[in-house]
Design an enzyme around this catalytic site. Structure first.
Site, PDB file in Angstrom:
ATOM      1  N   LYS A 114       0.716  -1.071   0.223  1.00 55.74           N
ATOM      2  CA  LYS A 114      -0.060   0.077   0.154  1.00 55.74           C
ATOM      3  C   LYS A 114       0.950   1.353  -0.062  1.00 55.74           C
ATOM      4  CE  LYS A 114      -4.414  -0.277  -0.415  1.00 55.74           C
ATOM      5  NZ  LYS A 114      -5.435   0.603  -0.674  1.00 55.74           N
TER       6      LYS A 114
ATOM      7  N   ASP B 240      -7.922   0.698   6.797  1.00 59.65           N
ATOM      8  CA  ASP B 240      -8.129  -0.489   7.537  1.00 59.65           C
ATOM      9  C   ASP B 240      -6.830  -0.951   8.271  1.00 59.65           C
ATOM     10  OD1 ASP B 240      -6.151  -2.557   5.929  1.00 59.65           O
ATOM     11  OD2 ASP B 240      -7.405  -1.223   4.463  1.00 59.65           O
TER      12      ASP B 240
END
Ligand SMILES: Cc1ncc(COP(=O)(O)O)c(C=O)c1O
Length: 398
Positions: A76, A123
């Site tokens: 990410k 998240d």
């Protein structure tokens, strides 16, 4: 396990495909050059699982192992870091090629740009990437996490010097909280890994940042994959990967398959509706695949996926868990891959498609056979180590 998997072949109406150029080779090259300027940069491994490929009855199985990415255990950071740098480049009137890591951290840039506060909802993995990049680039970060987020994930973000909290609402609500807080903060910037009406520039840079991973894998593979499986939450990653391979292999693109968690299957729902419009999934989205628990698609990405994804699959938790276990304990001769819940979902889906009689129709529709060269992305390692051990070592469901 076939009952744990559903699919829809993409028959949605095509559009003018205006977002595809975002993921052109030249745009992705810029992102990769930027990432290469970090002292922490190295190409993550591509594991060629030959014995597993033979076991499954396919020609080649290559798994890009993002657990090695910048020491952060997930892909990410590629998106957040690139978008933050693009933002700083734009604010200072520079081209991103003139803003490598050593310039970003320089006192001159500090004087010129000052300090922004980057807000985000996460998240876990995106927020950790934003916090890491802010820390490295001498910026500030404020991160909101949805209910159900684990303490380990929160601690990882706090360890990067960011302000971070676990809220009592779901991911999509956290996105709205981050946007509201940024608008009240001087030099506050939302760096969110999804696009909505009126918020498209930063998420497009994030997608281009993910392009580094696709570009590396493509180079390491050394041949055109026939199939690419990619997991999706909001679909930014999937749009980036599908966009990259569509641009790269214009004449003969691979068959691209998107895999979602069944409780957050917004893209699949859109494909089922078949009118080309977005569908939103709401609720707690309780799944072990924390990274895929997002119910509102990225609108930029959705357009790319509508035009170029071949199939949308939804998988229940046991499929991801099976993928984790099989990657951890591979067929003899293959190397193990430490793959977390969201990372292993596409592999779990592939195994199910190739071995479950109930999936024969899908196997045939996708033309998965001994001539297939399949590329998968294990997008995270054991980012939640407790849960990883529970599932892989203890054989638990979560
Ligand atoms: C490990 C991992 N894989 C996949 C994804 C899905 O990415 P996207 O939300 O862009 O679809 C995420 C998102 O957070 C993630 O953390």
């Amino acid at each position: 396990m076939g009952q744990d998997l559903k699919w829809k072949i993409n028959t949605m109406p095509k559009t003018d495909d205006r977002n595809l150029p975002l993921m052109s080779e030249s745009e992705v090259r810029k992102a990769r050059t930027f990432h290469q300027s970090f002292p922490q940069y190295s190409i993550t491994p591509l594991a060629d699982l030959n014995a597993m490929a033979e076991h499954l009855g396919i020609g080649r199985l290559a798994v890009k192992d993002e657990s090695y990415r910048f020491g952060l255990n997930a892909f990410k950071v590629l998106g957040g870091s690139y978008a933050m740098a693009r933002y700083i480049a734009e604010e200072t009137g520079k081209d991103i090629s003139n803003l490598p890591y050593h310039t970003l951290i320089s006192d001159e840039l500090r004087k010129e740009f000052g300090q922004a506060t980057f807000f985000s909802a996460t998240d876990g993995n995106h927020g950790r990437g934003v916090a890491w990049a802010a820390n490295k680039m001498r910026q500030k970060a404020v991160i909101y996490m949805p209910k159900g987020s684990t303490q380990t994930r929160l601690n990882n973000i706090l360890a990067e010097g960011a302000t971070a909290t676990i809220e009592t609402v779901n991911y999509d609500e956290c996105v709205r909280m981050a946007a509201a807080a940024a608008s009240k903060t001087p030099h506050g910037v939302v760096v969110q890994d999804t696009a909505w009406e009126g918020y498209e520039k930063i998420p497009a840079w994030i997608m281009q940042g993910y392009g580094t991973m696709a570009n590396e894998a493509d180079e390491q593979l050394g041949e055109r994959p026939t199939h690419v499986f990619v997991q999706a939450g909001v679909g930014s990653l999937a749009g980036a990967v599908v966009g990259y391979f569509t641009n790269k292999y214009k004449e003969n693109p691979p068959t691209m398959v998107v895999v979602e968690a069944d409780v957050a299957a917004c893209l699949y729902q859109g494909a089922m509706a078949n009118d080309g419009n977005i569908r939103i999934v709401d609720g707690d989205m309780d799944t072990i695949m924390a990274g895929l628990a997002c119910g509102e698609p990225n609108i930029t990405s959705w357009d790319i996926l509508k035009n170029h994804a071949a199939c949308f699959i939804v998988a229940k938790d046991p499929i991801a868990a099976r993928g984790m276990r099989m990657l951890a304990a591979p067929a003899r001769g293959d190397i193990p891959v430490i793959s977390g819940e969201s990372g292993a979902a596409p592999f779990g889906a592939l195994v199910t498609i190739m071995t479950d009689e109930g999936c024969r129709e899908l196997r045939d529709a996708l033309k998965l056979d001994k001539d297939s060269r399949v590329l998968l992305f294990s997008t995270e390692g054991d980012t939640d180590p407790e849960r990883y051990k529970n599932i892989v070592w203890e054989g638990k469901e979560r």
